[in-house]
Enzyme design. Structure first.
Site, PDB file in Angstrom:
ATOM      1  N   SER A 191     -35.800  61.140   6.451  1.00 17.85           N
ATOM      2  CA  SER A 191     -36.068  60.717   7.827  1.00 17.85           C
ATOM      3  C   SER A 191     -37.555  60.871   8.148  1.00 17.85           C
ATOM      4  CB  SER A 191     -35.241  61.566   8.794  1.00 17.85           C
ATOM      5  OG  SER A 191     -35.504  61.183  10.126  1.00 17.85           O
ATOM      6  N   GLY A 192     -38.123  59.805   8.704  1.00 15.62           N
ATOM      7  CA  GLY A 192     -39.541  59.825   9.056  1.00 15.62           C
ATOM      8  C   GLY A 192     -40.458  59.329   7.969  1.00 15.62           C
TER       9      GLY A 192
ATOM     10  N   THR B  56     -37.196  52.304   7.666  1.00 13.93           N
ATOM     11  CA  THR B  56     -36.859  51.198   8.559  1.00 13.93           C
ATOM     12  C   THR B  56     -38.001  50.200   8.650  1.00 13.93           C
ATOM     13  OG1 THR B  56     -35.408  52.649   9.837  1.00 13.93           O
ATOM     14  CG2 THR B  56     -36.135  50.621  10.894  1.00 13.93           C
TER      15      THR B  56
ATOM     16  N   ASN C 174     -38.724  62.410  13.092  1.00 14.62           N
ATOM     17  CA  ASN C 174     -39.056  60.998  13.242  1.00 14.62           C
ATOM     18  C   ASN C 174     -38.701  60.558  14.650  1.00 14.62           C
ATOM     19  OD1 ASN C 174     -39.616  58.327  12.881  1.00 14.62           O
ATOM     20  ND2 ASN C 174     -37.929  57.902  11.492  1.00 14.62           N
TER      21      ASN C 174
ATOM     22  N   SER D 143     -35.700  57.447  14.092  1.00 11.50           N
ATOM     23  CA  SER D 143     -34.945  57.715  12.874  1.00 11.50           C
ATOM     24  C   SER D 143     -33.646  56.917  12.856  1.00 11.50           C
ATOM     25  CB  SER D 143     -34.631  59.215  12.787  1.00 11.50           C
ATOM     26  OG  SER D 143     -33.802  59.493  11.684  1.00 11.50           O
ATOM     27  N   SER D 144     -33.376  56.228  11.750  1.00 10.04           N
ATOM     28  CA  SER D 144     -32.111  55.512  11.579  1.00 10.04           C
ATOM     29  C   SER D 144     -31.016  56.533  11.287  1.00 10.04           C
ATOM     30  CB  SER D 144     -32.211  54.502  10.429  1.00 10.04           C
ATOM     31  OG  SER D 144     -33.167  53.522  10.705  1.00 10.04           O
TER      32      SER D 144
ATOM     33  N   GLY E  52     -32.381  59.122   2.399  1.00 10.37           N
ATOM     34  CA  GLY E  52     -32.721  59.777   1.147  1.00 10.37           C
ATOM     35  C   GLY E  52     -32.056  61.145   1.050  1.00 10.37           C
TER      36      GLY E  52
ATOM     37  N   GLU F 208     -31.258  64.850   1.410  1.00  6.67           N
ATOM     38  CA  GLU F 208     -31.565  65.731   2.536  1.00  6.67           C
ATOM     39  C   GLU F 208     -31.131  67.158   2.240  1.00  6.67           C
ATOM     40  OE1 GLU F 208     -29.913  64.325   6.181  1.00  6.67           O
ATOM     41  OE2 GLU F 208     -31.377  62.703   6.399  1.00  6.67           O
TER      42      GLU F 208
END
Length: 1266
Positions: free
Chosen positions: A164-165, A169, A213, A216-217, A439, A441
């Protein structure tokens, strides 16, 4: 390093707790048996690296500086973790480059700053290029996928992953934007715009602010972009994975709920939202629990406008949008429903709760029923059904579960609607899938979501490893290199641990079947069944967690909440309330669910016992089972496509622009498979160069005998070693060999430099001695002469006085005699002039009388002749008029000039037999004849026919340069004729009397002149397009890639991504000579067709602008072209272009001005770049380059060898300070499609039209001279 060589003075990498790795120099050689390795760190301190005597592991060697900063990590000679980390840091921090290849992977480091590298001009620059031809870029990956899809007719996938971040996206969005730009659908539906429009919607309902982020998605997404047989976009389809539903009801500190809730609250006062009874976001429990309401730099109200606009662009009706916002508002109100304790284990919801009333009003559900089943639960026993109250905690959980379920259903509905909007009529021929997925985590507390995410990454990593291994094997087989088995990490045991029978997921699903199942029971089963698995561990200090050794790292998972999240259950009574809703949009969510799980096969037998509400195993498909199935389908899809990998890296946790935290980066590199790629490559022959590249770079190391071999490939094979292998087209080197060759090359160059310096210094000293000796001799000569002069000065002084006396007396006598003679002469001439004047006056009186007599006689004769000529002209005019009428009657049946004249005039062969502009002159004389006859209808028909005919010829010959040149020239000549013979004084100033007789008498053709001017502009632009398409493929090879300076090799070979050849195999490569020859061909054709000089200069100026723009754009997008030697080559090529202009007589044109940006870029590559004065010079001299371009070139500057220095970050900052007040565009690329405004200056023709001769080769027999 090994222990067989002398490595004293070498640079190595040693572990460091802060920077992961740090550089150090070996100060004493290491021998087998030594327990320490003596090193000196960069700060000067000495450091002893301890070596294990039983299994000595020495530090990694550092690559030479010349190899640092490579576009492809596999081009590094020493392939290991510190080399990868350092190369990325140099590119990111010093060169401000965010993209780097690692074999088949594109590594994208998030800059946390808006960059000027994503414009349409950049897309056009990457379109049609091979991956190795330009600097690494997400557009290069997208182009490679698009090209392989068209060439191999196989579906493609772009897998974008990262934590994330990291920018997943954004990368996926740019990839889809690339496809939308380069593959226009050409239809009125503009489906490519719809594909891009889906992003704001999915981000609004699926993205949220997290601590890592701002956008973040919170779900995975696989978008299939469909193409037809012409490889134009015809539609798209989106699949989503594992939406984070828990975020709807809970957000951690400093995080937010999904963006759409805050966007709606920001627009609460709008008329269309007033019925939803919204208020500020801080008034709702679900949007304010974390204390974070807004995001710095984000306008939720403006984002809502963008969301609604994209809803409309996708064709989703206002009614559908209203329904969506209605459900979302109801979820917010549901979160504010207060559940109170009612004594004991009871709970209650006041029926007058305002938010409950709004919720029920918006969704049209029964408020009493909702209150009842939030606070109670129906238990189905064997013989009866019991309603049991639940405590406030479980009632609150039921409320939150309802909110999560409704939001998940709404999310799926919106995705379905988007897919329906993106589906257009047409058959899918191929597709490119873009996977934007989470990804690996690992957090302080890891739960079910992290478990599923890491499980998905294990599957993706396995697919990635097998693909890399396969490509590596294919490369060796293609080059006929013996293939040896490479040992690489296989994570199948981890996958089996998770998904196999009696694995973690299987045991979790089994526990979920038991109504009284708990997280602790399930965890105990894991301990019992999996304790022998080496990849599974029980934490020493906890009985509520378990640990898994993933491919990236060991992760500890907390078991609390696993069963609840896996069941994802909602009380059946609450589901019935939703199904009974009179709000059809909402009710359909749950009716569809009931239908989807209804058995479709077999007999339905009614049980004698009371029916159990849907609570059987079939209806309880778990989240883990669904995720495993969707993951299986995803892997099936990816395995059926050609994958392309984009690994996004987050450089720091503070979101600071171009700040590089080595510890965070290396953690992600280990997790995303980049280091595994390096590991696979490093085990065999990682460095690969073509024979030509190797010869050009290292021929300096060859002996004179080896250099005599004409075949360069054979010359490269003169050596034999197990450190490299010779393939069909490449040489394969083991790790470290390229660095060793670079050392040998540098030593050879340094030795040559020493010899040159020795001879130059000796020559300089000898020249100084000879010059000094010569100066001393000259001084001696002058001193001796001065002494002689002094001795003779007195003697010469007395002699001079005597000479002066006699000379002055002689001069005075001469002056006296001259004055006397002059006086006598003047007197004589004066007397003679007076006598002659008297005589002339007497003679003139007599001659005047004679002249008057003859003048009167001449005037009388002239009056008589004038009268006689007038009578004769009247008679002649009458006879000519009668004759013309007869001729007109005879000519009328014949063919007249019409559009066939335009089609019959063909440029080939014509230029040899006719004067330039003959076609225009013939057409004008036909116009002149119609004007003479005063026939307006005929003249209008003629003009329309000519214009239509020229248009038809141009349309039929759009790609024929000679035809376009011919008609551009003649259209311009025709416009000039219509001006020159229009009768307007401003155009007749240079006409002869004979030309004035050909002027139009009866009609004004100014409107037709304007139409012809518009037609000429159209022809001119089509004419330029043909020249540009011909010249463009030659520009980069000729201006940049061809080594026009003999002995100066200005490029380094690439790594895994080999640069494509500029010409097909067997074809001659383009050079600067090719460019000049093509320009000469264009110029010669235009000159033969008699193109007006001003128009020709404009065309040449446009071609020079194209040459400069394409060349400069490639410099800006190719780091390998930014070197001092390349600057020398570019300036040399510019001088060739300038010389060509002078040879063609165009030296005074402004064409060279268009090359100023390129010339300044070449100067910038060559100039010194170290001091404050250098920075000021750059700011003062690079006036044609904008600051973005200057900084980009400085950051991309790449030394070719160790004798050049890199540009430091401090110097770049100095230049930026100097450029603060620099005006200009902030666009990185020059617009190669830009066209200078064309003008058609008036240029009168000296041609006498009545003397024209029409060559018989034109076959214009229907024309008759009158």
């Amino acid at each position: 390093i090994n222990m067989t060589n002398n490595y004293e003075g070498k640079i190595v990498w040693v572990p460091d707790p802060k920077h992961v790795w740090k550089s150090a120099e070996i100060i004493r050689d290491f021998h087998l048996g030594n327990s320490v390795l003596d090193l000196r760190l960069e700060d000067g301190t000495e450091y002893q690296f301890k070596v294990d005597l039983e299994s000595p592991l020495l530090p990694h060697l550092r690559n030479p500086d010349i190899l640092v900063g490579e576009n492809d990590l596999t081009a590094l000679s020493y392939l290991h973790e510190p080399a990868v980390l350092h190369n990325l840091r140099v590119r990111f921090v010093e060169s401000k480059i965010i993209y780097t290849y690692c074999g088949i992977i594109l590594v994208a480091v998030n800059p946390y700053k808006q960059l000027h590298i994503y414009g349409d001009a950049v897309i056009q620059a990457y379109s049609g290029q091979n991956m190795g031809d330009m600097d690494p870029h997400i557009f290069a990956v997208a182009e490679e996928a698009y090209k392989q899809m068209a060439r191999n007719r196989k579906n493609q996938s772009i897998i974008v992953s990262g934590e994330s971040g990291a920018g997943k996206t954004v990368s996926a969005r740019y990839a889809m934007r690339y496809f939308a730009v380069v593959s226009k659908s050409g239809s009125k539906t503009r489906v490519e715009d719809k594909v891009l429009a889906s992003n704001p919607i999915t981000e609004a309902i699926g993205n949220a602010k997290t601590t890592r982020n701002y956008n973040s998605s919170r779900f995975g997404k696989y978008t299939e972009i469909s193409f037809d047989k012409q490889y134009r976009i015809i539609g798209a389809n989106m699949r989503t994975y594992l939406l984070e539903k828990s975020r709807v009801v809970f957000q951690a500190e400093n995080e937010r709920n999904y963006h759409i809730f805050y966007q709606m609250c920001a627009c609460a006062e709008l008329p269309e939202f007033q019925t939803l009874r919204l208020c500020d976001a801080d008034k709702f429990q679900y949007t304010s629990m974390s204390g974070e309401i807004g995001i710095e730099g984000v306008d939720d109200r403006r984002d809502m406008e963008e969301t609604r606009k994209t809803f409309s662009l996708l064709g989703l009706t206002d009614e559908f949008q209203s329904d969506v916002f209605r459900v979302l508002a109801a979820i917010l109100h549901l979160g504010n429903v207060q559940i109170k304790a009612a004594g004991g284990e009871h709970s209650s919801v006041p029926s007058s709760d305002p938010h409950l009333v709004v919720f029920c009003d918006l969704l049209h559900v029964s408020a009493p029923e909702l209150c009842r089943w939030l606070c109670n639960r129906r238990m189905v026993l064997v013989m009866e059904t019991v309603v049991m109250p639940v405590p406030p905690e479980r009632a609150t959980s039921a409320r939150d579960a309802l909110a999560k379920q409704v939001y998940a259903k709404l999310f799926d509905c919106v995705i379905q609607k988007i897919n329906a909007a993106l589906k257009v009529p047409g058959i899918q021929h191929a597709f490119v899938g873009v996977l934007d997925i989470y990804g690996f985590e690992t957090f302080d507390t890891n739960s079910f979501e992290q478990f599923c995410i890491n499980y998905a990454n294990e599957k993706l990593q396995q697919q990635f490893n097998l693909h890399v291994f396969k490509l590596e094997q294919e490369e060796y087989m293609k080059e006929d290199i013996p293939w040896t088995l490479i040992d690489f990490y296989d994570n199948q045991p981890v996958i089996d641990l998770i998904e196999a029978k009696m694995g973690i997921l299987d045991l979790l699903d089994e526990e979920c079947l038991f109504p009284q199942g708990t997280d602790q029971n399930w965890l105990q089963k894991l301990y019992n069944y999996l304790h022998d698995n080496p990849l599974f561990e029980k934490p020493r200090m906890s009985n509520e967690a378990f640990m898994i050794q993933h491919f990236a790292d060991k992760v500890e998972y907390q078991s609390k909440g696993f069963l609840e999240k896996n069941r994802d259950a909602l009380y059946e009574d609450l589901l019935e309330i939703m199904r009974a809703s009179k709000f059809e949009f909402l009710a359909n969510f749950f009716h569809e669910e009931a239908q989807s799980i209804k058995p479709t096969k077999g007999f339905q037998v009614k049980s004698a016992r009371p029916g159990v509400k849907p609570a059987n195993k079939e209806l309880r498909t778990t989240v883990g089972d669904k995720f495993r199935s969707s993951l299986y389908l995803l892997m099936e899809t990816l395995n059926a496509t050609t994958p392309h990998y984009v690994r996004c890296i987050k450089p720091n946790d503070e979101k600071l622009p171009f700040e590089y935290d080595s510890r965070r980066v290396v953690q992600q590199l280990r997790a995303c498979g980049v280091l595994e790629t390096i590991h696979i490559s490093a085990q065999s022959y990682p460095s690969r160069w073509t024979y030509i590249e190797f010869y050009n770079r290292y021929s300096i190391l060859m002996t004179p005998m080896e250099l005599t071999v004409k075949d360069k490939q054979q010359a490269c094979k003169t050596a034999d070693s197990n450190q490299y292998k010779f393939g069909r087209t490449k040489i394969f080197f083991r790790a470290g060999q390229v660095a060793y060759l670079e050392k040998l090359r540098l030593d050879r160059l340094r030795g040559a430099c020493v010899i040159l310096q020795k001879h130059v210094r000796g020559w300089s000293q000898r020249r100084w001695y000879l010059r000094t000796r010569e100066a001393v001799i000259v001084l001696q000569q002058y001193v001796r002469g001065q002494r002689q002069i002094r001795a003779a000065a007195i003697k010469h002084g007395w002699a001079a006085l005597v000479l002066q006396r006699h000379w002055r007396g002689y001069r005075m006598r001469q002056i006296y005699l001259l004055v006397r003679l002059s006086t006598v002469t003047i007197q004589a001439f004066t007397r003679g002039w007076i006598a002659r004047r008297r005589y002339k006056k007497m003679v003139e009186v007599q001659k005047a009388l004679v002249l008057q007599k003859y003048a009167r006689a001449w005037l009388a004769r002239r009056r008589f002749q004038t009268m006689r000529r007038l009578v004769i002209n009247v008679q002649l005019s009458f006879r000519v008029q009668n004759l013309r009428k007869k001729i007109e009657d005879q000519v009328r049946p014949r063919r007249v000039v019409n559009p066939c004249l335009c089609s019959d005039l063909k440029p080939r062969g014509v230029v040899v037999n006719m004067i330039p502009g003959l076609a225009a002159y013939i057409i004008y004389m036909c116009i002149r004849h119609s004007d003479y006859l005063n026939d307006g209808t005929k003249l209008k028909s003629l003009m329309n026919g000519v214009i239509t005919g020229v248009k038809a010829v141009i349309k039929d010959h759009q790609k024929d340069f000679e035809t376009l040149s011919f008609w551009l020239s003649n259209t311009n000549h025709l416009i000039n004729c219509l001006k020159q013979y229009s009768g307007e004084e401003e155009f007749m100033k240079q006409n002869t009397p004979r030309q004035n007789n050909n002027c139009l008498k009866n009609f004004d053709l100014s409107e037709h002149r304007q139409i012809l001017s518009d037609l000429a502009i159209h022809i001119y632009h089509r004419f330029l397009t043909v020249m540009e398409k011909t010249l463009t493929p030659m520009i980069v090879p000729g201006m940049l890639e061809h080594e026009s300076l003999q002995g100066v090799f200005s490029m380094k070979p690439p790594g895994f991504r080999q640069r494509s050849a500029s010409a097909p195999p067997g074809a001659e490569a383009h050079t600067i000579t090719s460019v000049l020859q093509m320009l000469s061909s264009f110029h010669g054709t235009m000159t033969q067709h008699g193109m007006e000089a001003g128009l020709l200069r404009q065309a040449v100026k446009q071609l020079f602008f194209l040459t400069g723009a394409v060349t400069l754009n490639n410099i800006l997008l190719r780091k390998d072209l930014c070197s001092c030697r390349k600057g020398m080559q570019i300036r040399c090529n510019i001088s060739y272009l300038e010389e060509w202009l002078k040879e063609q007589g165009l030296g005074a044109s402004s064409a060279m001005d268009t090359l100023k940006p390129l010339s300044q870029a070449a100067w910038l590559l060559q100039v010194n770049k170290s001091t404050d004065e250098d920075a000021k010079d750059i700011a003062d001299n690079c006036t044609e380059l904008n600051p973005v371009q200057i900084i980009k070139i400085l950051n991309s500057y790449t030394p070719i060898d160790a004798f050049e220095k890199r540009v430091t970050s401090s110097f770049v900052r100095k230049v930026q300070a100097q450029l603060q007040d620099h005006e200009g565009s902030n666009q990185l690329m020059l617009d190669t499609q830009y066209r200078f405004q064309v003008t058609f200056p008036f240029c009168p023709s000296p041609q006498a039209l009545e003397l024209l001769q029409v060559p018989s080769s034109l076959h214009l027999g229907f024309l008759t001279r009158l």
